[in-house]
Design a protein around this motif. Structure first.
Motif, short mmCIF file in Angstrom:
data_model
loop_
_atom_site.label_atom_id
_atom_site.label_comp_id
_atom_site.label_asym_id
_atom_site.label_seq_id
_atom_site.Cartn_x
_atom_site.Cartn_y
_atom_site.Cartn_z
N SER A 49 -2.02 18.12 -0.03
CA SER A 49 -2.95 17.02 -0.22
C SER A 49 -2.29 15.71 0.17
O SER A 49 -1.08 15.54 0.06
CB SER A 49 -3.40 16.93 -1.69
OG SER A 49 -4.13 18.06 -2.07
N ALA A 50 -3.11 14.79 0.63
CA ALA A 50 -2.63 13.45 0.97
C ALA A 50 -3.65 12.44 0.47
O ALA A 50 -4.85 12.65 0.60
CB ALA A 50 -2.42 13.31 2.47
N MET A 51 -3.16 11.37 -0.11
CA MET A 51 -4.00 10.31 -0.65
C MET A 51 -3.92 9.09 0.23
O MET A 51 -2.85 8.68 0.67
CB MET A 51 -3.56 9.92 -2.07
CG MET A 51 -3.63 11.04 -3.08
SD MET A 51 -5.32 11.38 -3.54
CE MET A 51 -5.08 12.84 -4.56
N ALA A 52 -5.08 8.49 0.46
CA ALA A 52 -5.12 7.24 1.23
C ALA A 52 -4.35 6.15 0.49
O ALA A 52 -4.01 6.28 -0.68
CB ALA A 52 -6.57 6.82 1.45
N TYR A 53 -4.12 5.06 1.18
CA TYR A 53 -3.30 3.99 0.61
C TYR A 53 -3.89 3.44 -0.68
O TYR A 53 -5.07 3.09 -0.75
CB TYR A 53 -3.13 2.86 1.63
CG TYR A 53 -2.23 3.24 2.77
CD1 TYR A 53 -0.86 3.27 2.60
CD2 TYR A 53 -2.76 3.57 4.01
CE1 TYR A 53 -0.02 3.62 3.65
CE2 TYR A 53 -1.93 3.91 5.06
CZ TYR A 53 -0.56 3.95 4.87
OH TYR A 53 0.27 4.30 5.91
N LEU A 54 -3.03 3.39 -1.69
CA LEU A 54 -3.38 2.83 -2.98
C LEU A 54 -2.65 1.49 -3.12
O LEU A 54 -1.49 1.37 -2.71
CB LEU A 54 -2.94 3.76 -4.12
CG LEU A 54 -3.41 5.22 -4.01
CD1 LEU A 54 -2.73 6.06 -5.08
CD2 LEU A 54 -4.92 5.31 -4.11
N GLY A 92 0.84 -1.19 0.00
CA GLY A 92 0.00 0.00 0.00
C GLY A 92 0.87 1.24 0.00
O GLY A 92 1.88 1.30 0.73
N ILE A 93 0.53 2.25 -0.81
CA ILE A 93 1.29 3.49 -0.83
C ILE A 93 0.35 4.67 -0.58
O ILE A 93 -0.72 4.76 -1.18
CB ILE A 93 2.07 3.69 -2.14
CG1 ILE A 93 1.15 3.63 -3.37
CG2 ILE A 93 3.19 2.67 -2.27
CD1 ILE A 93 1.83 4.04 -4.66
N ALA A 94 0.76 5.53 0.33
CA ALA A 94 0.08 6.81 0.53
C ALA A 94 0.93 7.89 -0.13
O ALA A 94 2.16 7.82 -0.10
CB ALA A 94 -0.09 7.11 2.02
N LEU A 95 0.29 8.87 -0.76
CA LEU A 95 0.98 9.95 -1.46
C LEU A 95 0.71 11.26 -0.75
O LEU A 95 -0.44 11.60 -0.49
CB LEU A 95 0.52 10.03 -2.91
CG LEU A 95 0.64 8.76 -3.75
CD1 LEU A 95 0.05 9.00 -5.15
CD2 LEU A 95 2.08 8.31 -3.85
N ILE A 96 1.78 12.02 -0.47
CA ILE A 96 1.64 13.29 0.24
C ILE A 96 2.38 14.37 -0.54
O ILE A 96 3.57 14.21 -0.84
CB ILE A 96 2.20 13.20 1.69
CG1 ILE A 96 1.46 12.12 2.49
CG2 ILE A 96 2.08 14.55 2.38
CD1 ILE A 96 2.13 10.77 2.48
N ASN A 97 1.68 15.46 -0.86
CA ASN A 97 2.28 16.57 -1.59
C ASN A 97 2.74 17.63 -0.59
O ASN A 97 1.95 18.40 -0.07
CB ASN A 97 1.28 17.17 -2.58
CG ASN A 97 1.91 18.23 -3.47
OD1 ASN A 97 2.98 18.74 -3.17
ND2 ASN A 97 1.24 18.56 -4.55
N ALA A 98 4.05 17.65 -0.33
CA ALA A 98 4.65 18.64 0.55
C ALA A 98 5.55 19.59 -0.23
O ALA A 98 6.49 20.16 0.31
CB ALA A 98 5.44 17.95 1.66
N SER A 99 5.26 19.78 -1.53
CA SER A 99 6.02 20.70 -2.38
C SER A 99 5.32 22.05 -2.37
O SER A 99 4.27 22.22 -2.99
CB SER A 99 6.11 20.15 -3.81
OG SER A 99 6.76 21.07 -4.65
N PRO A 100 5.88 23.05 -1.66
CA PRO A 100 5.17 24.31 -1.43
C PRO A 100 4.72 25.00 -2.70
O PRO A 100 5.50 25.21 -3.63
CB PRO A 100 6.22 25.16 -0.68
CG PRO A 100 7.13 24.17 -0.06
CD PRO A 100 7.20 23.03 -1.02
N GLY A 101 3.43 25.34 -2.74
CA GLY A 101 2.88 26.09 -3.85
C GLY A 101 2.68 25.33 -5.14
O GLY A 101 2.37 25.91 -6.18
#
Length: 237
Positions: A74-79, A42-51
């Motif tokens: 934004s953060a995505m649940a486990y895919l 399972g992979i969760a994706l998190i966008n911590a790239s400012p702007g």
């Protein structure tokens, strides 16, 4: 599933992962010969790239649709993802030119969080293994990760008194540790050994039997609301 709430100008992201158990116990048969079953990761994706704008997710050279827009904070649940060596990356909207890509190794049945951080010109991918062992079912688990690119070592203070994390540098994270459940936690982000508060996160609910990742993102020297340093939190299980 993605939920975003704004509190004290700091974004709290809670991810409901009620399907995690199903992901780790399920099998995929697509594209495998002779109907061989393979336990997925399972992979969760998190966008911590400012702007950053909405980003497209690329897996092994193919664009993979996401359940919702993947903008900054934004953060995505486990895919579900096939185990083994995988190449993940991101592109800008309506583009097939990779901003960044990187090879990762996924163990079957394990969970990972993949962060994209720093500005898009200097984007970096980091993955954390999401193993959250809770020794006491009456407690919760929590860890801290630093994805503020120009920060020095960061300290995380909980309830204004206890140090949850000490001197965590960029892209590094603590292990999960136990924390008592509460409906009204306050967290403070400080530079290593400093009393100056860089960011706060208030009115945070921590449930027993759950696991959370709290991370720093944004630039320490930015005055812009969209890119300045702050805190966010996600539920891993």
């Amino acid at each position: 599933m993605k939920r975003k709430f704004s509190l004290d100008r700091i974004t709290i992201i809670f991810i409901g992962l009620i399907l995690v158990g199903g992901i780790f116990s399920s099998c995929l048969k697509d594209n495998y010969p002779n109907g061989v079953s393979v336990q997925v990761a399972g992979i969760a994706l998190i966008n911590a790239s400012p702007g950053s704008p909405n980003l497209n997710f690329i897996a092994d050279g193919q664009r993979k649709p996401l359940p919702s827009l993947f903008a900054y904070d934004s953060a995505m649940a486990y895919l579900p993802a096939y185990p083994g060596y995988r190449v993940f990356g991101f592109t800008l909207p309506d583009s097939y030119n990779l901003l960044i890509s990187q090879q990762f190794y996924l163990e079957p049945g394990d969970a990972y969080s993949i962060f994209i951080s720093d500005s898009l010109e200097d984007a970096k991918l980091t993955y954390l293994r999401d193993t959250a062992m809770l020794p006491d079912s009456s407690m919760a688990g929590i860890r801290f990760a630093n994805f503020s690119p120009n920060s020095q070592g960061l300290d995380l203070i909980v309830a204004n008194t206890d140090t949850l994390a000490n001197n965590i540098v960029y892209t590094k994270a603590t292990a999960f540790r136990s924390i008592a459940p509460s409906t009204n936690y306050s967290f403070q982000l400080k530079e290593k050994g400093s009393n100056t508060i860089l960011a706060t996160l208030n009115n945070v609910s921590i449930e027993k039997g759950k696991a959370y990742t709290l991370w720093a993102r944004g630039f320490e020297n930015s005055n812009m609301e969209s890119t300045k340093i702050g805190l966010a939190i996600m539920r891993n299980r």
